[in-house]
Design an enzyme around this catalytic site. Structure first.
Site, short mmCIF file in Angstrom:
data_model
loop_
_atom_site.label_atom_id
_atom_site.label_comp_id
_atom_site.label_asym_id
_atom_site.label_seq_id
_atom_site.Cartn_x
_atom_site.Cartn_y
_atom_site.Cartn_z
N PRO A 60 26.76 -16.21 -21.83
CA PRO A 60 28.25 -16.33 -21.96
C PRO A 60 29.36 -15.16 -21.23
CG PRO A 60 27.50 -16.53 -24.08
CD PRO A 60 26.25 -16.26 -22.99
N ASN A 61 30.42 -15.39 -20.74
CA ASN A 61 31.29 -14.67 -20.20
C ASN A 61 31.09 -14.17 -18.82
OD1 ASN A 61 33.22 -15.18 -22.34
ND2 ASN A 61 31.92 -13.89 -23.47
N ARG B 283 36.71 -9.87 -15.08
CA ARG B 283 36.41 -9.34 -16.47
C ARG B 283 35.93 -7.68 -16.43
NH1 ARG B 283 30.94 -10.51 -20.10
NH2 ARG B 283 31.51 -9.47 -21.83
N TYR C 35 32.28 -3.58 -15.62
CA TYR C 35 31.41 -4.65 -14.91
C TYR C 35 31.43 -4.59 -13.51
CZ TYR C 35 30.72 -6.28 -19.57
OH TYR C 35 30.42 -6.24 -20.96
N ASN D 65 20.35 -12.26 -17.73
CA ASN D 65 21.43 -11.18 -18.44
C ASN D 65 22.10 -12.48 -19.28
OD1 ASN D 65 23.73 -9.98 -19.11
ND2 ASN D 65 24.21 -9.40 -17.23
N ALA E 125 26.50 -11.27 -24.30
CA ALA E 125 26.52 -10.89 -25.69
C ALA E 125 25.26 -11.41 -26.43
CB ALA E 125 27.83 -11.26 -26.37
N GLU F 258 14.76 -8.61 -17.88
CA GLU F 258 16.21 -8.49 -18.80
C GLU F 258 16.93 -7.46 -17.92
OE1 GLU F 258 16.12 -7.08 -22.59
OE2 GLU F 258 18.34 -7.05 -22.99
N HIS G 130 21.14 -5.90 -17.16
CA HIS G 130 22.55 -5.80 -17.75
C HIS G 130 23.13 -4.99 -16.60
CE1 HIS G 130 21.77 -7.51 -21.72
NE2 HIS G 130 20.71 -6.86 -21.50
N ARG H 270 27.73 2.27 -24.68
CA ARG H 270 28.79 1.60 -24.93
C ARG H 270 28.94 1.38 -26.60
NH1 ARG H 270 29.46 -3.72 -21.76
NH2 ARG H 270 31.61 -3.50 -22.59
C1 DQA Z 1 26.20 -7.28 -20.48
C2 DQA Z 1 26.44 -6.42 -21.80
C3 DQA Z 1 26.73 -7.10 -22.89
O1 DQA Z 1 26.84 -6.52 -24.00
C4 DQA Z 1 28.06 -8.04 -22.72
O2 DQA Z 1 28.27 -8.82 -23.94
C5 DQA Z 1 28.04 -8.75 -21.47
C6 DQA Z 1 27.47 -8.15 -20.30
C7 DQA Z 1 25.98 -6.42 -19.04
O3 DQA Z 1 25.69 -7.29 -18.14
O4 DQA Z 1 26.22 -5.21 -19.17
O5 DQA Z 1 28.43 -9.96 -21.52
O6 DQA Z 1 24.93 -8.15 -20.67
#
Ligand code: DQA
Length: 144
Positions: free
Chosen positions: A8-9, A16, A21, A69, A72, A93, A95, A102
């Site tokens: 998501p997102n 964003r 990011y 990735n 959240a 994985e 990020h 954070r």
């Molecule tokens: C994320 C880190 C997560 O905490 C966050 O909710 C994301 C992006 C990252 O790529 O840094 O959506 O996975």
């Protein structure tokens, strides 16, 4: 084929929170992954269930390794964690941000326990590292 999964997102990257990011869009991240290995199947969803179903399909669709990735979902999705656990292929994985630096809720990944490698905080370059790690894991398995 390496399956590249986004939760998501992450579809909103570029707009964003660029201070956290960066400016790379989701398409840019897929392109970074393909620069390391052209055979990437990219799947992104805002929905936990769709991601779980895609991971199930990866068990039998010729997926050699997974780079994920989860957004959240990283921090609370036992459903995605359990689906990944079922998958025998190498799993990485990734990020963009340095999650450990954070908010406290981002410090824990429920996914990390069921993947082989976790890469955090390298921004878009982390995607190149993640694909390299997946390829290295595949080489090691092939060598036995
Ligand atoms: C994320 C880190 C997560 O905490 C966050 O909710 C994301 C992006 C990252 O790529 O840094 O959506 O996975």
């Amino acid at each position: 084929m390496i399956l590249l999964l986004h939760g998501p997102n992450l579809s909103q990257l570029g707009a964003r929170d660029p201070a956290v990011y960066g400016r790379a869009t989701l398409d840019d991240l897929v392109a970074a992954a393909r620069a390391e290995h052209p055979d990437i199947d990219a799947f992104a969803s805002e929905s936990e269930g769709d991601l779980v179903a895609r991971v199930h399909a990866a068990r039998t669709d010729g997926t050699a390794a997974v780079v994920v990735n989860p957004g959240a979902l990283t921090h609370y999705s036992y459903a995605l964690r359990d689906a990944l656990e079922l998958l025998a292929q190498p799993k990485v994985e990734v990020h963009l941000s340095q999650t450990a630096a954070r908010e406290a809720f981002r410090h824990r990944s429920v996914v990390s326990a069921v993947v082989d490698v976790t890469i955090t905080g390298a921004g878009d370059f982390g995607y190149r590292l993640a694909v390299r790690a997946a390829l290295e894991l595949l080489h090691r398995r092939a060598r036995g």
